[in-house]
Design an enzyme around this catalytic site. Structure first.
Site, mmCIF file in Angstrom:
data_model
loop_
_atom_site.group_PDB
_atom_site.id
_atom_site.type_symbol
_atom_site.label_atom_id
_atom_site.label_comp_id
_atom_site.label_asym_id
_atom_site.label_seq_id
_atom_site.Cartn_x
_atom_site.Cartn_y
_atom_site.Cartn_z
ATOM 1 C CD GLU A 433 5.698 39.136 -1.155
ATOM 2 O OE1 GLU A 433 6.576 38.182 -0.774
ATOM 3 O OE2 GLU A 433 6.119 40.347 -1.563
HETATM 4 C C1 BMA Z 1 8.019 41.051 1.170
HETATM 5 C C2 BMA Z 1 7.396 41.108 2.429
HETATM 6 C C3 BMA Z 1 8.044 40.665 3.390
HETATM 7 C C4 BMA Z 1 9.578 41.011 3.248
HETATM 8 C C5 BMA Z 1 9.837 41.940 2.362
HETATM 9 C C6 BMA Z 1 11.212 42.400 2.221
HETATM 10 O O1 BMA Z 1 8.280 39.632 0.517
HETATM 11 O O2 BMA Z 1 6.052 40.710 2.279
HETATM 12 O O3 BMA Z 1 7.915 39.092 3.552
HETATM 13 O O4 BMA Z 1 9.912 41.211 4.442
HETATM 14 O O5 BMA Z 1 9.294 41.708 1.052
HETATM 15 O O6 BMA Z 1 12.100 41.208 1.612
#
Ligand code: BMA
Length: 829
Positions: A433
């Site tokens: 991300e």
């Molecule tokens: C995304 C993942 C994690 C997180 C999940 C739930 O951002 O990459 O960083 O725990 O969603 O929010």
């Protein structure tokens, strides 16, 4: 021959420098230390620290991570440190967490600052004198170190306030939206002395390929380290079965390559498509016929490509294994414990087995976690689970300057080499991300042109892979669209994360997406009851009581749970209801997502849900809770990921049945669809034959008389094909007049427990048996079962609770949505 001596005994742990709020009882203490291990677990074992996984203990324990700690042991006089004829004695750490100063007899040996790599120190001269030697490791507080680096390199934005991007340490250790903030320190992996002479195998890199159908090719690149006379000529021999090859390492040289061609190899497949044959690769180093060092791993022969060449629709993201394009049925993997050294091989094996049993074919090791121990990848090799490994960057802008850049490169080199023998490893991915964050999360004004990690993802990491292991695909990020100019989460391009569902909109909106591959999507639910009540002792126990909130780390998680189920399910009246309904809603939400994505295959080539496991007892997106118990979601995933799937999907031209076949053979039969009233009477019917080839879903739009109803709350659709069944309700459960007649329940003794037969007198929605309420070790073979009037289902329960226990018969153990209706009616009446 190189000899290894583990240094795992006799360690003591003391405070080196205490954080201000360190309790008095700890200040003078010296406790026995487990190595590999960490400070938290040692303090717990010594009775000096309450279990941080219970209640709100986490809040009281920041001092552990903010203090400096000292580990020390004595190398026995007549042990590995005794005077030796070896040319070299190395002190080797496979993993130190994280900012360490290592000393022998008080004199510095080295310093470390990266949890994700191994370290080797030449201590030959230090140990030359014989006698007892003291080995100590001081671990400095990680947060303080990270803040210092931040001050040096300049602040970077991120999704979390902690300085996690300034230190090479498991990011989630600082706390995450499913994990506590428990900053660990310790000697978290093995430590040993290695005695060797002349030369040792420093790096063995087998590049494994398949050429001409069934001929395996193994190109073994070997790097040696020399001691003693550099003019010695060395021989490297590599062997797979009865195929042997060798090469000379000439005087003063330090590398050689051996090529093996292994005819007639059997291919390694993911578990749903074939077997997992493995072949031992043995590498030996010798000088003048005398063996110096050996290295052994079990490799597998398979090919893997990531198909990403643009097509008419955008940029595909499709895995091709052994020439066959697959739909990835995956789950995200996070560290299975905040205290990483507690995750041993049996635990990996149990967890990966749970993935296999849920028809999961790929695990993505997420970038906020760690490069797992070899046991994890070995278990995946053995069980036929594909592994997608993120490089360790998550949810933050990462500086590309020293002291970080060199560490990132060193750790990438270490781990690429360590993991490359594993056939299960099929993808290296740059980050989690961060490209998305750069585009969308208002990072750019804060960054003001400073580095944020793109150089790692676009240059450094692919260059390391090209040099060390060019046999596997690389992708810069999750999500990423294949072109830096394009929005990284664009659904027609590359891989996508879907988080508007859970955060903002209803789960039925999954059906509005047409992505090429989804590497994250998910929905929360609480852990199973036995897990929840082991960890949280609130009285009263409420969805928002203090302990419950401490075990819910997502922003507004409790609100999102409530809003997520309100459109679908009757309102909970108490915590028992809330627990059943939120778990059920989680299961339904993710199943809707998975079934929709599979129905889009092969245009969409994978669904990797967030997340398989948890690192402690918490309300989260996990299918398996922090105590290893399978939540209702796990059972829903097993069904939605069945190699052969029958699913009803709304399409622009009406309701459709989609038949998905991921197996190796053609799937054929007669499709029968009936519209019925809730009492089971057939109102309309259609049937037609269907043939479903592997990898080619078949969509059948239903005739209007079957697919359309004039009375949504009185009817349902039942579809059957080749022994399977799918249901479609025209209205939500909260609006359905679900019959309140209680089911007939019969519990009979079975060899390992109880067989619980539930017979529906009337339509019974989503039966769940919470056997762990009676027996924390109970296991149920199925959950979330809907029964039509007159149908029975027998749950097989492994338990020590007797069949004649009256509690099997109803709430809170046996739950159905119907009970909620009954109660709603009662309350109103
Ligand atoms: C995304 C993942 C994690 C997180 C999940 C739930 O951002 O990459 O960083 O725990 O969603 O929010």
């Amino acid at each position: 021959m190189r000899t290894l001596t583990d240094l795992h005994s006799g360690w003591r742990l003391t405070l080196a420098e205490a954080a201000a709020d360190t309790p008095e009882r700890v200040r003078g203490a010296s406790v026995e230390a487990t190595v590999p291990g960490c400070v938290h677990t040692d303090l717990m074992a010594a009775g000096l620290l309450a279990d941080p996984y219970l209640d709100r203990n986490e809040d009281q324990q920041r001092w552990v991570g903010d203090s400096d700690w000292r580990y020390a042991t004595t190398l026995p006089v007549d042990g590995p440190a005794a005077p030796s004829t070896a040319d070299r004695i190395d002190l080797v750490f496979d993993g130190l967490d994280t900012v360490a100063e290592i000393r022998l007899d008080g004199e510095p040996v080295g310093r470390t600052r990266n949890q994700h790599r191994g370290y080797r120190f030449d201590v030959t001269d230090r140990l030359a004198g014989g006698g007892a030697h003291e080995l100590s490791v001081v671990l400095r507080a990680a947060r303080r170190y990270a803040e210092r680096v931040r001050d040096e390199v300049g602040e970077r934005p991120g999704a979390y306030p902690e300085p996690l991007q300034y230190i090479r340490k498991t990011a989630a250790n600082f706390g995450w939206d499913w994990g506590p903030s428990l900053l660990t320190a310790g000697i978290w992996r093995a430590v040993r002395l290695e005695h060797w002479s002349t030369a040792r195998l420093a790096r063995v890199r087998p590049q494994v390929r398949v050429v001409d159908g069934d001929t395996g090719e193994v190109v073994v690149h070997v790097e040696v380290e020399r001691a003693g006379d550099p003019a010695t000529e060395l021989t490297v021999t590599a062997r797979v079965g009865d195929v042997t090859g060798s090469a000379t390492v000439p005087a003063r040289a330090t590398s050689a390559t051996v090529r093996l061609r292994v005819p007639g190899v059997a291919l390694w497949w993911p578990h749903d498509l074939g077997d997992q044959p493995r072949y031992e690769l043995a590498v030996e180093l010798a000088a003048a016929g005398v063996g110096l060092d050996t290295w052994r791993r079990r490799i597998g022969f398979r090919t893997v490509e990531l198909r990403t060449a643009p097509d008419a629709d955008g940029t595909p993201f499709a895995f091709v294994v052994n020439g066959r394009e697959i739909f990835v049925r995956g789950a995200n993997w996070i560290p299975d414990d905040c205290f990483l050294s507690r995750v041993d091989r049996p635990r990996y094996a149990a967890r990966v087995r749970q993935a296999v049993d849920a028809n999961i074919t790929l695990l993505r090791v997420w970038g906020g976690g760690c490069y797992e121990s070899d046991d994890f990848y070995d278990v995946c090799d053995e069980l036929g689970v594909l592994v997608w490994q993120d490089f360790l960057f998550a949810c933050a802008a990462y500086p590309e300057e020293e002291p970080l850049r060199g560490e990132v490169e060193a750790e990438a080199r270490d781990n690429v080499v360590r993991l490359m023998p594993h056939p299960s490893l099929v993808l290296w991915n740059g980050n989690n991300e961060n490209i998305w964050g750069f585009h969308d999360w208002d990072w750019q004004p804060v960054l003001a042109g400073r580095s944020w990690g793109w150089g790692y993802y676009s240059e450094l990491l692919p260059a390391v892979l090209a040099e060390l292991d060019p046999t596997r695909p690389y992708w810069p990020g999750s999500p990423y669209s294949g072109d830096p100019a394009r929005h990284p989460n664009e659904q027609a391009h590359g891989n996508t994360h879907i988080w508007t569902i859970w955060n903002e909109v209803d789960y039925t909106a999954y059906r509005d997406w047409r992505p090429r591959f989804v590497s994250e999507f998910g929905f929360q639910g609480p852990p199973n009851w036995a897990t929840l009540t082991r960890a949280i002792h609130d009285d009263p126990l409420l969805p928002d009581s203090p302990g419950m909130l401490a075990h819910q780390k997502a922003p507004d998680g409790t609100g999102k749970l409530a809003r997520g189920m309100a459109p679908h399910l009757p309102e909970p009246r108490n915590t028992d209801d809330w627990h059943y309904l939120t778990q059920l809603n989680q299961a339904r939400a993710v199943a809707v997502g998975i079934e929709h994505l599979r129905s889009l295959g092969p245009y969409c080539a994978g669904a990797v849900f967030w997340q398989l496991n948890d690192c402690w007892p918490v309300t989260s997106w996990a299918a398996v809770d922090g105590d290893g118990r399978r939540k209702p979601l796990w059972y829903a995933v097993r069904r939605a990921f069945a190699p052969r799937l029958l699913t009803v999907q709304p399409r622009p031209d009406g309701l459709a049945v989609v038949l998905v076949n991921d197996g190796g053979d053609t799937w054929s039969g007669d499709l029968e669809a009936t519209r019925r009233d809730l009492g089971g009477e057939v109102l309309a019917k259609m049937s037609l034959p269907a043939v479903v080839e592997p990898g080619r879903p078949v969509t059948v739009v239903l005739s209007r008389d079957v697919a359309e109803t004039a009375d949504a709350t009185a009817e349902l659709l039942v579809v059957e094909f080749a022994g399977g069944r799918a249901l479609w309700f025209f209205a939500e459960d909260r609006d359905l007049p679900l019959p309140t007649a209680p089911p007939q329940v019969r519990a009979a003794p079975a060899p390992d427990g109880v067989r619980l037969t539930v017979t529906a007198r009337a339509l019974l929605r989503d039966v769940v048996v919470q056997a762990d309420r009676l027996d924390p070790s109970a296991e149920v073979d199925e959950q979330v079962v809907t029964l039509l009037p007159g149908e029975s289902y027998t749950f097989t329960i492994r338990t020590s609770v007797a069949a004649d226990d009256p509690r099997w018969g109803g709430a809170p153990v046996l739950r159905t949505v119907n009970d909620l209706r009954a109660r709603a009616v009662d309350t109103v009446g």
